[in-house]
Design an enzyme around this catalytic site. Structure first.
Site, short mmCIF file in Angstrom:
data_model
loop_
_atom_site.label_atom_id
_atom_site.label_comp_id
_atom_site.label_asym_id
_atom_site.label_seq_id
_atom_site.Cartn_x
_atom_site.Cartn_y
_atom_site.Cartn_z
N CYS A 43 -23.70 58.47 58.57
CA CYS A 43 -24.76 58.19 59.37
C CYS A 43 -24.66 59.06 60.63
CB CYS A 43 -25.03 56.81 59.61
SG CYS A 43 -24.57 55.88 58.07
N ARG A 68 -25.59 66.16 58.06
CA ARG A 68 -24.58 65.21 57.92
C ARG A 68 -25.30 64.22 56.52
NH1 ARG A 68 -21.80 63.28 62.42
NH2 ARG A 68 -21.29 61.31 61.55
N TRP A 73 -26.50 57.04 55.87
CA TRP A 73 -26.00 57.31 54.64
C TRP A 73 -25.63 55.92 54.01
CZ3 TRP A 73 -24.75 61.45 51.43
CH2 TRP A 73 -23.81 61.43 50.73
N ASN A 124 -22.72 52.98 62.83
CA ASN A 124 -22.20 53.79 61.72
C ASN A 124 -20.78 53.20 61.42
OD1 ASN A 124 -24.09 55.86 61.92
ND2 ASN A 124 -22.84 57.19 63.14
N GLY A 125 -20.39 53.13 60.19
CA GLY A 125 -18.90 52.41 59.87
C GLY A 125 -19.05 51.39 58.67
N GLU A 172 -6.75 72.49 39.70
CA GLU A 172 -7.72 72.30 41.06
C GLU A 172 -7.41 73.55 41.88
OE1 GLU A 172 -10.18 71.07 41.88
OE2 GLU A 172 -10.26 71.04 43.82
N LYS A 226 -10.33 75.94 42.99
CA LYS A 226 -10.58 76.34 44.42
C LYS A 226 -10.67 77.58 44.74
CE LYS A 226 -12.42 73.02 45.92
NZ LYS A 226 -12.49 72.38 44.60
N GLU A 264 -13.65 79.65 42.83
CA GLU A 264 -15.03 79.29 43.27
C GLU A 264 -15.35 79.84 44.86
OE1 GLU A 264 -16.40 75.41 43.34
OE2 GLU A 264 -14.26 74.60 43.73
N HIS A 305 5.06 79.69 26.58
CA HIS A 305 4.33 79.87 25.09
C HIS A 305 3.30 80.87 25.20
CE1 HIS A 305 6.49 76.53 23.61
NE2 HIS A 305 6.23 75.78 24.71
N LYS A 344 -24.00 72.72 44.75
CA LYS A 344 -23.29 71.47 44.98
C LYS A 344 -23.32 70.48 44.08
CE LYS A 344 -20.76 69.01 47.05
NZ LYS A 344 -19.19 69.26 47.32
C1 AGP Z 1 -15.79 71.49 42.89
O1 AGP Z 1 -15.18 72.40 43.97
C2 AGP Z 1 -17.17 72.05 42.06
N1 AGP Z 1 -17.91 72.12 43.39
C3 AGP Z 1 -17.52 71.45 40.95
O2 AGP Z 1 -16.57 71.63 40.07
C4 AGP Z 1 -17.71 70.01 40.96
O3 AGP Z 1 -16.73 69.29 41.12
C5 AGP Z 1 -18.46 69.35 39.52
O4 AGP Z 1 -19.74 70.22 39.44
C6 AGP Z 1 -18.61 68.09 39.51
O5 AGP Z 1 -19.60 67.55 40.47
P1 AGP Z 1 -19.71 66.24 40.61
O6 AGP Z 1 -18.27 65.55 41.14
O7 AGP Z 1 -20.70 65.84 41.59
O8 AGP Z 1 -20.00 65.44 39.30
#
Ligand code: AGP
Length: 611
Positions: free
Chosen positions: A2, A27, A75, A99-100, A484, A488, A491, A507, A606
């Protein structure tokens, strides 16, 4: 999270409040409002669900103004996004923006209701307004006195801004575990949850400490410490431009969010775990021993980084609750005629709560008879609304497309879930539960320590950012972190990377090893350390360049590695929450060195709301 903005002075403040809220839009929020007191103490409130244009439209239809006021972007954490749940909230003479998370709001609400208070919202914040109004019993008390009396009864986190009809020339603020700044102006004073809200008007900021309250008036700002006594706080001149201020001085939102992780993990655990009692309280999931005993399996459904959180969940839950766990890429699950029954517990993990594949998969699991739960960051998102129970992470809005704080708060959530299931299934005794809860509670401090000096990653970036490909290796609960870490790097730096189970290297992938392929090996000291060390030797023997991520003080890694990144020693159960910070920082600094668009990488969105 928030946003709060407050003003008291000699000018009319409606436009200042609205523009301040606009500065806080980044935010993320789902409703907003302003409240202004005129010279007679008449307070008007205008609130609207949705974006600021809805609020501005509502305000234009029935404008009002005055020289003291506060604004808020919400939020949602308690109570769905709606006009009724939007702040500011009013109770009698008192108007509050907050907020909180007020952890004990339900018991306070029950007590206040029993004493005749009427509530109009589902929020924890409205409880604060009623409490202050109720505490303000003596005419010789100030609004500040009443606010401090109310805060003595509150458990949780708060950044609070309070005005009243009775003291229409004073704005009271309070801060505990949620940021709040105040700032000096000419015959006026400002309050804000974040610098950008008022940076257009002043550069003279005071960053309140936890436990501080402050009284703002035309004459200036008086700050009081957690003991209620006047205290001097340094006035800092902030020279950020408004855009960098939104990132709180960090170069990218992603870096800001990496650094936010300790606080957001704390927020996610807040009010849900008790080390003393060895208990995890996840009442919102409505799980009980009979339901757990009747389960034939749990299946996690997710995509991308959230899928790797699901894989960590498998290690955690099978280890402590001894319940069979499957993890499925949501995009695969929905097209393979999956085996699901009414004894299956299906759990979707999603930051956005809107990912099309995850939504479709959890819907199908429900249609096949499974009980459905979700672990989601965005309140009232589609996946949250459509599952039988939801465990919200409190990561706050994640602006960077690459998920960081959402991921680590997901890991905190699945850690709590594993402990809860273990206690319900009778496979985890109280003492063991205490240890695991304590391990979770230890993580934020360990991450803070790691974040104090990240210069090593900049050096690694300079050395390795020209590589065309990376291999990430991990075993056990470090295997999903290897994947992961590779994701990272891919991407945000556009360098190809592959995460692999360390035991699988021989393998096939071992054929790739040479001087041109940096190999990141996640090798903290744990139950599979010796096996992972053998993999390190295999890579070294073939001339590979190793970046080892291991436990601090483990000198053995130096013998095989070109670079060693040290992690603090933590119990194996929570090692993923710590080792992932290293791979996040590695990816960030390599991408930053390459100059790619870290916050908005090419081709990515996103939230992937299409198949
Ligand atoms: C993660 O860095 C990516 N932006 C992407 O893999 C993301 O985790 C995936 O699209 C799932 O999104 P969600 O967690 O909103 O479902």
């Amino acid at each position: 999270m928030c946003g709060i903005v407050g003003y008291v002075g000699t000018n009319h403040c409606a436009q200042l409040l609205l523009s301040g809220l606009r500065r806080l839009e980044y935010r993320g929020y789902d409703s907003a409002g302003i409240a202004i007191a005129d010279e007679e103490g008449e307070v008007r409130v205008c609130r609207a669900e949705g974006k600021l244009q809805q609020l501005e439209q509502a305000y234009r239809e029935d404008p009002f103004d005055g020289t003291i006021g506060l604004g808020h972007t919400r939020w949602a954490t308690h109570g769905r996004p709606s006009e009724l749940n939007a702040h500011p909230h009013r109770a009698g003479r008192v108007i509050v923006a907050h907020n909180g998370i007020i952890e004990n709001y339900l018991e306070l609400k029950k007590e206040l209701t029993a004493r005749g208070c009427k509530f109009s919202s589902e929020t924890d914040t409205e409880v604060v307004a009623h409490l202050i109004d109720e505490m303000w019993s003596d005419s010789d008390q100030s609004l500040h006195d009443a606010t401090r009396l109310a805060l003595d009864k509150i458990e949780g986190s708060y950044a609070l801004a309070v005005i009243s009809t009775e003291n229409p020339d004073e704005l009271v603020v309070a801060r505990y575990a949620s940021p709040m700044v105040v700032a000096h102006g000419d015959n006026c004073a400002y309050a804000a949850s974040d610098v950008p809200a008022v940076l257009d008007h002043t550069r003279k900021f005071v960053f309140l400490h936890d436990g501080d309250t402050a009284v703002l008036s035309q004459e200036g700002i008086a700050v009081y410490g957690d003991d209620g006594q006047p205290v001097e706080r340094e006035v800092k001149r902030i020279h950020w431009d408004p855009v960098s201020a939104e990132k709180q001085g960090y170069k990218h939102f992603m870096l800001k969010e990496i650094h936010e992780q300790p606080a957001r993990i704390t927020d996610t655990l807040r009010g849900r775990v008790s080390v003393d009692r060895g208990e995890v309280n996840l009442a919102e999931l409505n799980l009980d021993a009979d339901k757990v005993a009747d389960l034939d399996k749990i299946v996690f459904l997710a995509c991308g980084t959230s899928y790797f959180a699901a894989q960590i969940a498998k290690y955690m839950i099978e280890e402590v609750a001894r319940i069979s766990v499957e993890t499925d890429l949501a995009s695969e699950f929905r097209y393979r005629n999956p085996l699901v029954s009414d004894r299956t517990l299906a759990i979707a993990i999603s930051q956005s709560g809107e990912t099309a594949d995850t939504l479709a998969a959890i819907r199908e699991a429900g249609e096949l008879g499974a009980t459905t739960l979700s672990i989601v960051n965005v309140i009232e998102s589609t996946i949250a609304r459509e599952t039988d129970g939801v465990l919200y992470t409190h990561a706050g809005p994640e602006i960077g497309v690459a998920s960081t704080k959402a991921f680590t708060t997901q890991l905190a959530a699945v850690g709590m879930l594993a402990i809860k299931l273990g206690r319900l299934n009778g496979t985890l005794d109280v003492e063991a539960a205490r240890e695991l809860i304590s391990a979770l509670r230890q993580v934020p401090a360990e991450l803070e320590t790691m974040l104090q000096d990240t210069s090593q990653y900049e050096e690694i970036a300079r050395q390795y950012s020209r590589a065309n490909s990376f291999l990430y290796l991990g075993r056990g609960n470090q295997y999903p972190i290897a994947m992961e870490g590779a994701l990272k790097l891919k991407e945000i730096s556009y360098i190809h990377a592959e995460g692999y189970a360390a035991g699988e290297m021989k393998h096939g992938p071992i054929a790739l090893i040479d001087r041109n392929l940096p190999v990141v090996v996640l090798s903290p000291q744990n139950s599979v350390y010796e096996k992972t060390a053998s993999n390190l030797e295999e890579v070294k023997a073939r001339g590979g360049r190793i970046i080892a991520i291991g436990t601090e003080g483990d000198d053995r890694l130096d013998a095989f590695s070109d670079v060693v990144i040290s992690l603090p020693e933590v119990p194996e159960f929570v090692q993923p929450l710590v080792s992932v910070l290293a791979v996040q920082l590695l990816a960030y600094h390599i991408a930053d060195f390459k100059g790619t668009d870290v916050d908005q990488p090419r081709n990515l969105a996103k939230s992937v709301t299409v198949e």
